[in-house]
Design an enzyme around this catalytic site. Sequence first.
Site, short mmCIF file in Angstrom:
data_model
loop_
_atom_site.label_atom_id
_atom_site.label_comp_id
_atom_site.label_asym_id
_atom_site.label_seq_id
_atom_site.Cartn_x
_atom_site.Cartn_y
_atom_site.Cartn_z
N ASP A 3 -13.67 -11.52 12.70
CA ASP A 3 -12.68 -10.83 11.85
C ASP A 3 -13.01 -9.35 11.72
OD1 ASP A 3 -10.47 -10.44 10.20
OD2 ASP A 3 -11.50 -11.10 8.38
N ARG A 53 0.79 -1.23 0.00
CA ARG A 53 0.00 0.00 0.00
C ARG A 53 0.82 1.28 0.00
NH1 ARG A 53 -3.37 -3.77 2.24
NH2 ARG A 53 -2.53 -3.46 4.32
CA CA Z 1 -8.39 -10.45 9.10
#
Ligand code: CA
Length: 726
Positions: free
Chosen positions: A347, A163
């Site tokens: 998550d 990134r």
């Molecule tokens: Ca993750």
Amino acid sequence: MFGVPHTLFAIPARAAAKPLALLSLLALLGACSKAPESTSPTTQGAGGVTAGHGVSDERLVKAGSEPDVWLGHGRTYDEQRYSPLKQIDAANVGRLGLAWSYRLPTRRGTEATPLVVDGVLYTTGPWSIVYAMNAASGELLWTYDPKVPTEWARYACCDVVNRGVAAWGDKIFVATLDGRLVALDASTGEMRWSTQTTDPERPYTITGAPRVVKGKVIIGNGGAELGVRGYVSAYDADSGQQAWRFYTVPGDPSLPFESEVLQGAADTWKGGEWWKIGGGGTVWDSMAYDPELDLLYVGVGNGSPWSRHIRSPGGGDNLFLSSIVALKPDTGAYVWHYQTTPGDSWDYTATQHMILTDLEIGGQLRKVIMQAPKNGFFYVLDRQTGELISASNFVQTTWASHIDMETGRPVETPGARFADAPSFALPSPFGGHNWHPMSYSPDTGLVYIPAQEFPFVYGKDETFKYAPGYWNLGVDGSLSATPEDPEVAKQLAAMIKGRIIAWNPVTQKEAFHVDHPGPWNGGLLTTGGNLLFQGTPGGQFSAYRADNGERLWEFSAQTGIVAAPITYRVDGVQYVAVMAGWGGTFPLFFGSAYPPSNEPVNELLVFKLDGDAILAPPVRLEQVLPEPPEQKVDAEILARGKKDYHLRCAMCHGESAVGGGILPDLRYMNSQTHQDFYAIVLGGARSKSGMPPFGQILSAEEVDGIHAYIIDRAQNAWAQQATVGE
Ligand code: CA
């Protein structure tokens, strides 16, 4: 998941979507992951304009007063991703055209935010490769290839993306997929120093951009899905010596804790042996810095494994998972934290973009930090203390009804933790908002969120056993495979949405939104010209009015865009730049959403008023689905194969065995690949391409089942093709 009718994503650039031939996919994979000829990092330079400059602490602190450049990841330390430039504005943006473009020699995902320092643009492509270019002409000044071993791709949960870089002094810093932090000479791209920031024996990866604060390079890492312990570290920018490290989760409690803070954190983990798997809590993307308060903010990721039932069976908040943590940048000392998702089981990372600003709330000017993490709530916190000021959901949230303002905690809905039965939930592990950067415009007072709605079925993986170096979720992914019943599939598909939400952080209400055909849209940029820029997976790069969302201009990029744009000025000319290139976790797992029609291209696109450059046309994919072999197993083995496929294969090769054009679509295997199936899956015949050998964790019977499931999916596609042909 939940195979989506392609009409939902009917976007002109991809409307001619057709299946991929396995051969072209393999050629494509080979093209991007060929073992390098030399294993030592290389720099290639060219003549012309010279890179090299001085990015001082003062320039970074006052970056907002230099509109010509883009000195840090979020432009300024407050990470607003707003530029005051207004040569290009809502009245003339229709004249925006391509100034130049640069095609990267690789075809994996492109997520970088470029930097522009004194006329030189620095960016990264897949495999952590760095490019320096003349920001006005596009002339390549140098490239640096850290030669990441291609087999390391097996540990990259979310593609071999990067990134971006950081700039400080006369150096450029990049963190590599295999865990190195590398300092480069900004003028030449020559390596000044390199240090391994992770244990090479563990499946750590780095995809995030470093930040530099007062001469220290700050970097985290990723890998929670595979099993690592998260931390963030600081290195001296001159020497590369480690200055400090802050672990985000406690280690083995039988050993001394690194600090009292971690000792306290350990009390929030109950039972289980999380430290063997790692515990997670990786700092894989967002950071922000307030020079006045001298606080560094880091966003912390999900638990490892996902399911708290396994990780911490006695319950507990599991600090500092899914938290924003404030640290002293000189020492890494803990100052405060706010946990967005206590005891994460979904998550729901808090690694999403964080923005600092001052807002007048209730008649008082508050120094705030704002985040829209995966869990679907928009948070406004006091950034001095971490106190929750307000929180409201910006997308549908089935896991929690609201955030209790007394306790600062989410009020979870019954069954959300899938303790006794699977739970149908929004948001999904893809989040109500993922890593794609937001933008805050001080002109409109709005935060722009690349938001999405996406259902997921969470259920325990009752067969879970820790497998070092492989995916360790503790969640049964097969529950989210496309339902066989087309009517149910259609209903679920209708729930999948993507939009830009313009959010008022003071009132915690949506000002307006712009609907997209689907989710996983690109990062955002706002400018002083009342403009908002964003790309989409369908390849449309658009400009909108920032005050009302009216679409004013668009450009067909010929490939999906997920990265965030920037803007800068050279010799009085304003440019807008964006890295175009489809890839990342979404097409790997959910390729059916945007089936590719072209060979993926990675391209840096740079625009200016009256630009008249023309993009080279895309290469159309040849498509032949080979006739699949006959099925030789019974329904029971097939059902087991479906489950094992979604536990072990789907995260790279796609749910329901539908590929997204990045890695091979297994339905298109030819007879030779079917023949070699055991050698590839058990024996590791393609480990150089990043395909792990599963001999340690899968039995021959289980591979039989997986193979049968892929054949079943291929037969299904074959039958559909025959129907279409009639
Ligand atoms: Ca993750």
